[in-house]
Scaffold this motif. Structure first.
Motif, PDB file in Angstrom:
ATOM      1  N   ASP A  32       0.797  -1.222   0.000  1.00  0.00           N
ATOM      2  CA  ASP A  32       0.000   0.000   0.000  1.00  0.00           C
ATOM      3  C   ASP A  32       0.833   1.277   0.000  1.00  0.00           C
ATOM      4  OD1 ASP A  32      -2.403  -1.242  -0.180  1.00  0.00           O
ATOM      5  OD2 ASP A  32      -3.103  -0.774   1.850  1.00  0.00           O
ATOM      6  N   THR A  33       2.109   1.184   0.342  1.00  0.00           N
ATOM      7  CA  THR A  33       2.929   2.401   0.355  1.00  0.00           C
ATOM      8  C   THR A  33       3.043   3.005  -1.039  1.00  0.00           C
ATOM      9  OG1 THR A  33       5.001   1.153   0.067  1.00  0.00           O
ATOM     10  CG2 THR A  33       4.281   1.607   2.330  1.00  0.00           C
ATOM     11  N   HIS A  34       2.952   2.161  -2.061  1.00  0.00           N
ATOM     12  CA  HIS A  34       3.118   2.625  -3.447  1.00  0.00           C
ATOM     13  C   HIS A  34       1.818   3.131  -4.062  1.00  0.00           C
ATOM     14  CE1 HIS A  34       7.142   0.717  -3.729  1.00  0.00           C
ATOM     15  NE2 HIS A  34       6.613  -0.171  -2.921  1.00  0.00           N
ATOM     16  N   ARG A  35       0.707   2.953  -3.375  1.00  0.00           N
ATOM     17  CA  ARG A  35      -0.576   3.354  -3.962  1.00  0.00           C
ATOM     18  C   ARG A  35      -0.632   4.851  -4.204  1.00  0.00           C
ATOM     19  NH1 ARG A  35      -5.872   0.673  -1.405  1.00  0.00           N
ATOM     20  NH2 ARG A  35      -6.698   2.317  -2.765  1.00  0.00           N
ATOM     21  N   GLU A  36      -1.297   5.231  -5.247  1.00  0.00           N
ATOM     22  CA  GLU A  36      -1.414   6.643  -5.586  1.00  0.00           C
ATOM     23  C   GLU A  36      -2.576   7.271  -4.840  1.00  0.00           C
ATOM     24  OE1 GLU A  36      -0.926   8.527  -9.781  1.00  0.00           O
ATOM     25  OE2 GLU A  36      -3.088   8.269  -9.488  1.00  0.00           O
ATOM     26  N   VAL A  37      -2.299   8.406  -4.223  1.00  0.00           N
ATOM     27  CA  VAL A  37      -3.352   9.237  -3.638  1.00  0.00           C
ATOM     28  C   VAL A  37      -3.206  10.630  -4.242  1.00  0.00           C
ATOM     29  CG1 VAL A  37      -3.419   7.901  -1.496  1.00  0.00           C
ATOM     30  CG2 VAL A  37      -1.936   9.924  -1.649  1.00  0.00           C
ATOM     31  N   TRP A  38      -4.115  11.514  -3.871  1.00  0.00           N
ATOM     32  CA  TRP A  38      -4.082  12.871  -4.414  1.00  0.00           C
ATOM     33  C   TRP A  38      -3.950  13.869  -3.268  1.00  0.00           C
ATOM     34  CZ3 TRP A  38      -3.895  14.008  -9.574  1.00  0.00           C
ATOM     35  CH2 TRP A  38      -4.068  12.920 -10.429  1.00  0.00           C
ATOM     36  N   ILE A  39      -3.106  14.870  -3.474  1.00  0.00           N
ATOM     37  CA  ILE A  39      -2.848  15.847  -2.422  1.00  0.00           C
ATOM     38  C   ILE A  39      -3.033  17.264  -2.948  1.00  0.00           C
ATOM     39  CG2 ILE A  39      -1.183  14.324  -1.277  1.00  0.00           C
ATOM     40  CD1 ILE A  39       1.039  16.168  -2.467  1.00  0.00           C
ATOM     41  N   GLY A  40      -3.342  18.164  -2.015  1.00  0.00           N
ATOM     42  CA  GLY A  40      -3.353  19.586  -2.311  1.00  0.00           C
ATOM     43  C   GLY A  40      -2.128  20.240  -1.683  1.00  0.00           C
ATOM     44  N   GLU A  41      -2.106  21.557  -1.618  1.00  0.00           N
ATOM     45  CA  GLU A  41      -0.946  22.255  -1.075  1.00  0.00           C
ATOM     46  C   GLU A  41      -0.786  22.037   0.419  1.00  0.00           C
ATOM     47  OE1 GLU A  41      -0.826  26.337  -2.109  1.00  0.00           O
ATOM     48  OE2 GLU A  41      -0.715  25.981  -4.271  1.00  0.00           O
ATOM     49  N   ASP A  42      -1.886  21.923   1.155  1.00  0.00           N
ATOM     50  CA  ASP A  42      -1.818  21.740   2.600  1.00  0.00           C
ATOM     51  C   ASP A  42      -1.791  20.260   2.951  1.00  0.00           C
ATOM     52  OD1 ASP A  42      -1.877  24.489   3.009  1.00  0.00           O
ATOM     53  OD2 ASP A  42      -4.084  24.521   3.049  1.00  0.00           O
ATOM     54  N   PRO A  43      -1.094  19.890   4.041  1.00  0.00           N
ATOM     55  CA  PRO A  43      -0.949  18.471   4.393  1.00  0.00           C
ATOM     56  C   PRO A  43      -2.253  17.746   4.654  1.00  0.00           C
ATOM     57  CG  PRO A  43       0.699  19.782   5.533  1.00  0.00           C
ATOM     58  CD  PRO A  43      -0.234  20.763   4.871  1.00  0.00           C
ATOM     59  N   ASP A  44      -3.307  18.464   5.087  1.00  0.00           N
ATOM     60  CA  ASP A  44      -4.571  17.782   5.344  1.00  0.00           C
ATOM     61  C   ASP A  44      -5.468  17.734   4.115  1.00  0.00           C
ATOM     62  OD1 ASP A  44      -5.234  20.438   5.238  1.00  0.00           O
ATOM     63  OD2 ASP A  44      -6.231  20.503   7.182  1.00  0.00           O
ATOM     64  N   GLN A  45      -4.959  18.201   2.990  1.00  0.00           N
ATOM     65  CA  GLN A  45      -5.703  18.112   1.736  1.00  0.00           C
ATOM     66  C   GLN A  45      -5.213  16.879   0.975  1.00  0.00           C
ATOM     67  OE1 GLN A  45      -4.707  21.942   0.114  1.00  0.00           O
ATOM     68  NE2 GLN A  45      -6.511  22.938   1.000  1.00  0.00           N
ATOM     69  N   LEU A  46      -5.792  15.757   1.278  1.00  0.00           N
ATOM     70  CA  LEU A  46      -5.418  14.516   0.602  1.00  0.00           C
ATOM     71  C   LEU A  46      -6.657  13.631   0.478  1.00  0.00           C
ATOM     72  CD1 LEU A  46      -3.391  12.171   3.001  1.00  0.00           C
ATOM     73  CD2 LEU A  46      -4.640  14.149   3.806  1.00  0.00           C
ATOM     74  N   ALA A  47      -6.647  12.814  -0.550  1.00  0.00           N
ATOM     75  CA  ALA A  47      -7.815  11.984  -0.846  1.00  0.00           C
ATOM     76  C   ALA A  47      -7.374  10.771  -1.644  1.00  0.00           C
ATOM     77  CB  ALA A  47      -8.849  12.780  -1.639  1.00  0.00           C
ATOM     78  N   ALA A  48      -8.162   9.699  -1.549  1.00  0.00           N
ATOM     79  CA  ALA A  48      -7.865   8.493  -2.308  1.00  0.00           C
ATOM     80  C   ALA A  48      -8.150   8.689  -3.790  1.00  0.00           C
ATOM     81  CB  ALA A  48      -8.677   7.323  -1.751  1.00  0.00           C
ATOM     82  N   ARG A  49      -9.089   9.598  -4.123  1.00  0.00           N
ATOM     83  CA  ARG A  49      -9.417   9.885  -5.519  1.00  0.00           C
ATOM     84  C   ARG A  49      -9.401  11.391  -5.737  1.00  0.00           C
ATOM     85  NH1 ARG A  49     -12.857   5.803  -4.026  1.00  0.00           N
ATOM     86  NH2 ARG A  49     -14.454   7.310  -3.428  1.00  0.00           N
ATOM     87  N   ARG A  50      -9.036  11.797  -6.940  1.00  0.00           N
ATOM     88  CA  ARG A  50      -8.916  13.221  -7.245  1.00  0.00           C
ATOM     89  C   ARG A  50     -10.242  13.954  -7.068  1.00  0.00           C
ATOM     90  NH1 ARG A  50      -5.831  15.655 -12.576  1.00  0.00           N
ATOM     91  NH2 ARG A  50      -5.788  17.829 -11.889  1.00  0.00           N
ATOM     92  N   SER A  51     -11.326  13.298  -7.408  1.00  0.00           N
ATOM     93  CA  SER A  51     -12.636  13.947  -7.310  1.00  0.00           C
ATOM     94  C   SER A  51     -12.984  14.325  -5.869  1.00  0.00           C
ATOM     95  CB  SER A  51     -13.717  13.031  -7.886  1.00  0.00           C
ATOM     96  OG  SER A  51     -13.735  11.787  -7.205  1.00  0.00           O
ATOM     97  N   GLU A  52     -12.443  13.579  -4.902  1.00  0.00           N
ATOM     98  CA  GLU A  52     -12.732  13.870  -3.495  1.00  0.00           C
ATOM     99  C   GLU A  52     -12.148  15.219  -3.081  1.00  0.00           C
ATOM    100  OE1 GLU A  52     -11.569  10.698  -0.928  1.00  0.00           O
ATOM    101  OE2 GLU A  52     -12.402   9.165  -2.232  1.00  0.00           O
ATOM    102  N   LEU A  53     -10.997  15.582  -3.657  1.00  0.00           N
ATOM    103  CA  LEU A  53     -10.408  16.874  -3.323  1.00  0.00           C
ATOM    104  C   LEU A  53     -11.289  18.015  -3.824  1.00  0.00           C
ATOM    105  CD1 LEU A  53      -6.541  16.562  -3.874  1.00  0.00           C
ATOM    106  CD2 LEU A  53      -7.782  16.728  -1.721  1.00  0.00           C
ATOM    107  N   ARG A  54     -11.853  17.851  -4.998  1.00  0.00           N
ATOM    108  CA  ARG A  54     -12.750  18.896  -5.511  1.00  0.00           C
ATOM    109  C   ARG A  54     -13.976  19.037  -4.603  1.00  0.00           C
ATOM    110  NH1 ARG A  54     -12.065  16.203 -10.724  1.00  0.00           N
ATOM    111  NH2 ARG A  54     -10.382  17.182 -11.904  1.00  0.00           N
ATOM    112  N   THR A  55     -14.425  17.911  -4.059  1.00  0.00           N
ATOM    113  CA  THR A  55     -15.590  17.934  -3.178  1.00  0.00           C
ATOM    114  C   THR A  55     -15.344  18.769  -1.933  1.00  0.00           C
ATOM    115  OG1 THR A  55     -16.244  15.739  -3.950  1.00  0.00           O
ATOM    116  CG2 THR A  55     -17.214  16.492  -1.872  1.00  0.00           C
TER     117      THR A  55
END
Length: 369
Positions: free
Chosen positions: A294-317
């Motif tokens: 699981d360390t290699h799995r891709e997640v999505w992040i924003g500029e701030d450390p608490d802006q992260l999500a398993a899918r890109r669409s979740e960040l937009r939400t």
């Protein structure tokens, strides 16, 4: 492992170069070999998409280590044409550990820089004792634009001195005096472990005189002062202390996974749950096996450390306009560091028991359920 020293790596967004270099071999050809290594690392960074200035900064730093006498190696982190942090290692890294990505690749540090318990070693005889603070951290010199701070600032005064206590009168009085001085020094330095060295009866007497809260932290060495086997025994005691502490934390994690009456657990596993907990600042302790799937799995992040999500669409939400892909382990470690959550390597557990503690190799204890 406390990772507050990594904070400089999370002060600026942008792509990062991470390189782990083996410096363990010392022979006539090491200068030439390390020069070739510096060239190879810079070439790998360029092939992965690093800009020329950052690749050159890493090359210059590594090439300057041609004649270094460091026993193991160095981790180098750079961005925007500048080396931001260097960390000496306590184990030689595997070949080719070079990464260019959205975040610095710090997870290998969990095993390669490792847990380093600050240990107060007492050399005891019937007339007194000499105290020595033992820690690999005290011998490290971290360079770059930012310095790696000591995680215990008071301990830094101990790096090159021994405390000497000389008392007389009866042995019972001496044991009490030594125990009191040892307790004072532990309070001053924040030492995790007390190691008592000397004649068996003398060490036992001091051990018994220690305050109750320190007796469980104290270990008596089997080899006496002057034995050529004592230095290795001290290191073995320190290593065993780390293993036992890791196993105790794993037991706590396993117990916390049992749901309560309301079917809520205080521990989780799996990338989606970990990402959600990190986004809500609920990570109390992160557990990672650095080479787990699981360390290699891709997640999505924003500029701030608490802006992260398993899918890109979740960040937009959640209202984040910018998103970049990142490794799951690096994104979760970033979230842990900025919220002062320690990170524990599960490698010792796998080596000791063969057990996979968390599915996919990553889990966390939660600050609240």
């Amino acid at each position: 492992m406390e990772l507050a020293f990594l904070s400089p790596l999370y002060e600026h967004p942008g792509s990062w170069a991470s390189a782990y270099v083996d410096l363990s071999q010392h022979d006539e050809d090491m200068g030439h070999r390390r020069h070739l290594t510096a060239e190879a690392v810079a070439r790998q960074l360029r092939e992965q998409g690093a800009d020329a200035a950052t690749s050159r900064a890493v090359y210059d730093t590594l090439d300057a280590l041609r004649h270094s006498t460091e026993p193991y190696g160095r981790a180098v982190f750079a961005r925007n044409g500048e080396v931001v942090l260097q960390v000496p290692l306590t184990q030689a890294p595997p070949h080719g550990l070079v990464h260019w990505g959205t975040l610095p690749h710090v997870t290998p540090l969990l095993d390669l820089a490792g847990e380093d318990p600050v240990s107060l070693v007492a050399y005891i005889d019937r007339t007194g004792a000499g105290f020595e603070l033992r820690s690999a951290v005290l011998q490290r010199h971290v360079t770059g634009t930012r310095q790696w701070p000591m995680h215990r600032s008071k301990a830094s005064d101990w790096s090159e001195r021994h405390f000497q206590l000389k008392v007389e009168n009866t042995w019972e009085y001496n044991a009490r005096e030594i125990a009191e001085a040892l307790a004072d020094c532990q309070a001053e330095t924040g030492a995790d472990l007390l190691i008592l060295c000397g004649e068996e009866r003398a060490c036992r007497s001091v051990h018994e005189q220690l305050p109750q809260h320190l007796r469980d932290r104290a270990e008596e060495a089997a080899h006496g002062i002057g034995s050529r086997l004592l230095p290795q025994e001290v290191e073995d005691i320190r290593a065993r202390h780390v293993r036992e502490r890791v196993l105790a934390e794993v037991d706590r994690y396993r117990a916390a996974r049992t749901p309560d009456e309301e079917r809520r657990a205080a521990a989780i596993e799996g990338v989606p749950q970990l990402v959600e907990a990190a986004r809500e600042h609920r990570l109390a302790e992160l557990l990672i096996r650095p080479d787990a799937p699981d360390t290699h799995r891709e997640v999505w992040i924003g500029e701030d450390p608490d802006q992260l999500a398993a899918r890109r669409s979740e960040l937009r939400t959640i209202g984040e306009q910018h998103a970049w892909p990142a490794r799951a382990d690096d994104a979760l470690v970033r979230a842990a560091v900025v919220t002062d959550a320690p990170v524990l390597s599960l490698t010792p557990v796998l080596e000791e028991t063969g057990d996979e503690v968390a599915a996919g190799g990553m889990g966390a204890l939660l600050r609240w359920k």
